[in-house]
Design a protein around this motif. Sequence first.
Motif, mmCIF file in Angstrom:
data_model
loop_
_atom_site.group_PDB
_atom_site.id
_atom_site.type_symbol
_atom_site.label_atom_id
_atom_site.label_comp_id
_atom_site.label_asym_id
_atom_site.label_seq_id
_atom_site.Cartn_x
_atom_site.Cartn_y
_atom_site.Cartn_z
ATOM 1 N N LEU A 57 0.832 -1.213 0.000
ATOM 2 C CA LEU A 57 0.000 0.000 0.000
ATOM 3 C C LEU A 57 0.861 1.256 0.000
ATOM 4 O O LEU A 57 0.540 2.242 -0.683
ATOM 5 C CB LEU A 57 -0.937 0.002 1.212
ATOM 6 C CG LEU A 57 -2.081 -1.013 1.186
ATOM 7 C CD1 LEU A 57 -2.825 -1.010 2.520
ATOM 8 C CD2 LEU A 57 -3.022 -0.731 0.035
ATOM 9 N N TYR A 58 1.961 1.220 0.731
ATOM 10 C CA TYR A 58 2.873 2.368 0.758
ATOM 11 C C TYR A 58 3.452 2.617 -0.629
ATOM 12 O O TYR A 58 3.493 3.753 -1.105
ATOM 13 C CB TYR A 58 3.986 2.125 1.774
ATOM 14 C CG TYR A 58 5.081 3.147 1.730
ATOM 15 C CD1 TYR A 58 4.899 4.420 2.235
ATOM 16 C CD2 TYR A 58 6.322 2.829 1.152
ATOM 17 C CE1 TYR A 58 5.913 5.369 2.188
ATOM 18 C CE2 TYR A 58 7.336 3.762 1.095
ATOM 19 C CZ TYR A 58 7.133 5.026 1.621
ATOM 20 O OH TYR A 58 8.135 5.950 1.562
ATOM 21 N N ARG A 59 3.893 1.535 -1.277
ATOM 22 C CA ARG A 59 4.465 1.685 -2.623
ATOM 23 C C ARG A 59 3.418 2.184 -3.614
ATOM 24 O O ARG A 59 3.697 3.040 -4.459
ATOM 25 C CB ARG A 59 5.054 0.364 -3.093
ATOM 26 C CG ARG A 59 6.336 0.028 -2.381
ATOM 27 C CD ARG A 59 6.939 -1.243 -2.922
ATOM 28 N NE ARG A 59 8.136 -1.596 -2.156
ATOM 29 C CZ ARG A 59 8.602 -2.807 -2.031
ATOM 30 N NH1 ARG A 59 7.972 -3.807 -2.632
ATOM 31 N NH2 ARG A 59 9.681 -3.049 -1.324
ATOM 32 N N ASP A 60 2.187 1.636 -3.510
ATOM 33 C CA ASP A 60 1.110 2.102 -4.398
ATOM 34 C C ASP A 60 0.819 3.574 -4.157
ATOM 35 O O ASP A 60 0.658 4.356 -5.109
ATOM 36 C CB ASP A 60 -0.160 1.273 -4.181
ATOM 37 C CG ASP A 60 -0.024 -0.147 -4.702
ATOM 38 O OD1 ASP A 60 0.959 -0.426 -5.432
ATOM 39 O OD2 ASP A 60 -0.893 -0.977 -4.367
ATOM 40 N N ALA A 61 0.715 3.965 -2.884
ATOM 41 C CA ALA A 61 0.431 5.363 -2.563
ATOM 42 C C ALA A 61 1.565 6.254 -3.028
ATOM 43 O O ALA A 61 1.327 7.357 -3.560
ATOM 44 C CB ALA A 61 0.220 5.522 -1.050
ATOM 45 N N LEU A 62 2.806 5.800 -2.868
ATOM 46 C CA LEU A 62 3.959 6.577 -3.310
ATOM 47 C C LEU A 62 3.952 6.719 -4.833
ATOM 48 O O LEU A 62 4.187 7.816 -5.368
ATOM 49 C CB LEU A 62 5.259 5.919 -2.835
ATOM 50 C CG LEU A 62 6.549 6.659 -3.148
ATOM 51 C CD1 LEU A 62 6.564 8.016 -2.437
ATOM 52 C CD2 LEU A 62 7.759 5.828 -2.732
ATOM 53 N N ALA A 63 3.632 5.632 -5.521
ATOM 54 C CA ALA A 63 3.585 5.696 -6.993
ATOM 55 C C ALA A 63 2.460 6.620 -7.444
ATOM 56 O O ALA A 63 2.642 7.429 -8.377
ATOM 57 C CB ALA A 63 3.393 4.293 -7.571
ATOM 58 N N THR A 64 1.306 6.515 -6.783
ATOM 59 C CA THR A 64 0.186 7.392 -7.133
ATOM 60 C C THR A 64 0.537 8.847 -6.867
ATOM 61 O O THR A 64 0.284 9.728 -7.704
ATOM 62 C CB THR A 64 -1.066 6.999 -6.323
ATOM 63 O OG1 THR A 64 -1.348 5.626 -6.558
ATOM 64 C CG2 THR A 64 -2.260 7.834 -6.712
ATOM 65 N N ALA A 65 1.139 9.115 -5.712
ATOM 66 C CA ALA A 65 1.523 10.483 -5.368
ATOM 67 C C ALA A 65 2.569 11.007 -6.339
ATOM 68 O O ALA A 65 2.507 12.169 -6.774
ATOM 69 C CB ALA A 65 2.043 10.545 -3.941
ATOM 70 N N ALA A 86 3.000 10.007 -9.453
ATOM 71 C CA ALA A 86 2.342 10.220 -10.745
ATOM 72 C C ALA A 86 1.517 11.505 -10.709
ATOM 73 O O ALA A 86 1.542 12.295 -11.671
ATOM 74 C CB ALA A 86 1.449 9.024 -11.075
ATOM 75 N N GLU A 87 0.796 11.736 -9.604
ATOM 76 C CA GLU A 87 0.017 12.964 -9.498
ATOM 77 C C GLU A 87 0.923 14.187 -9.466
ATOM 78 O O GLU A 87 0.616 15.214 -10.080
ATOM 79 C CB GLU A 87 -0.861 12.925 -8.242
ATOM 80 C CG GLU A 87 -2.034 11.973 -8.335
ATOM 81 C CD GLU A 87 -2.826 11.889 -7.047
ATOM 82 O OE1 GLU A 87 -2.494 12.610 -6.075
ATOM 83 O OE2 GLU A 87 -3.783 11.098 -7.006
ATOM 84 N N ALA A 88 2.038 14.089 -8.745
ATOM 85 C CA ALA A 88 2.984 15.204 -8.690
ATOM 86 C C ALA A 88 3.557 15.481 -10.072
ATOM 87 O O ALA A 88 3.682 16.647 -10.479
ATOM 88 C CB ALA A 88 4.100 14.906 -7.692
ATOM 89 N N GLU A 116 3.665 18.731 -14.861
ATOM 90 C CA GLU A 116 3.555 18.832 -16.321
ATOM 91 C C GLU A 116 2.464 19.831 -16.697
ATOM 92 O O GLU A 116 2.649 20.640 -17.611
ATOM 93 C CB GLU A 116 3.260 17.451 -16.911
ATOM 94 C CG GLU A 116 3.287 17.394 -18.410
ATOM 95 C CD GLU A 116 4.642 17.728 -18.995
ATOM 96 O OE1 GLU A 116 4.666 18.302 -20.108
ATOM 97 O OE2 GLU A 116 5.687 17.457 -18.361
ATOM 98 N N GLN A 117 1.337 19.769 -15.956
ATOM 99 C CA GLN A 117 0.255 20.704 -16.242
ATOM 100 C C GLN A 117 0.709 22.130 -15.926
ATOM 101 O O GLN A 117 0.434 23.057 -16.694
ATOM 102 C CB GLN A 117 -0.980 20.348 -15.414
ATOM 103 C CG GLN A 117 -2.170 21.241 -15.706
ATOM 104 C CD GLN A 117 -3.375 20.857 -14.861
ATOM 105 O OE1 GLN A 117 -3.326 19.911 -14.105
ATOM 106 N NE2 GLN A 117 -4.450 21.607 -15.021
ATOM 107 N N ALA A 118 1.417 22.318 -14.812
ATOM 108 C CA ALA A 118 1.914 23.651 -14.455
ATOM 109 C C ALA A 118 2.903 24.138 -15.512
ATOM 110 O O ALA A 118 2.887 25.317 -15.898
ATOM 111 C CB ALA A 118 2.563 23.610 -13.080
#
Length: 157
Positions: free
Chosen positions: A103-111, A113-115, A120-122
């Motif tokens: 779960l930590y790795r998934d959350a880190l990967a999601t965070a 990717a969102e970052a 990229e959007q910024a």
Amino acid sequence: MTSWLLLAEAGAPEGGLFDLDATLPLMAVQIVVLTFILNALFFRPVGRVVEEREDYISTSRAEAKLKLAQVERLETELKEQLKEARLHTQKLILDAEQESDRLYRDALATATAEANASREQARREIDSQRESAMTQLQGDADQLGDLIVERLLAATK
């Protein structure tokens, strides 16, 4: 006093080591009767109580041995259950640690990717604002240049 001693000696018949008169059978009968009486009054009840206590003790010992065997069996079963519970608990802890790590790795990967997406959007927004600012500056510069040229031409005329 000496006369009494002489009379006591005179009354005793001369015999051997044992005198066999009526007192011997009387004493034998008394011993047999006393033995029966003592046996009936004291020895049988005491013997009965002693036998009852021996039976109680042997029964208690047998029950204690059975209970001890049962306790040992239960102790072995409980130790086995405790061992199984410990193994199960260790497995649950290991599974929970692995799940937590996943779960930590998934959350880190999601965070991450969102970052990256936000960055990229910024960057795109900054590029678009810069392009818009450059276009506006270019337009303002062209207008200013035209205005300068017009004023110079108007001043020279």
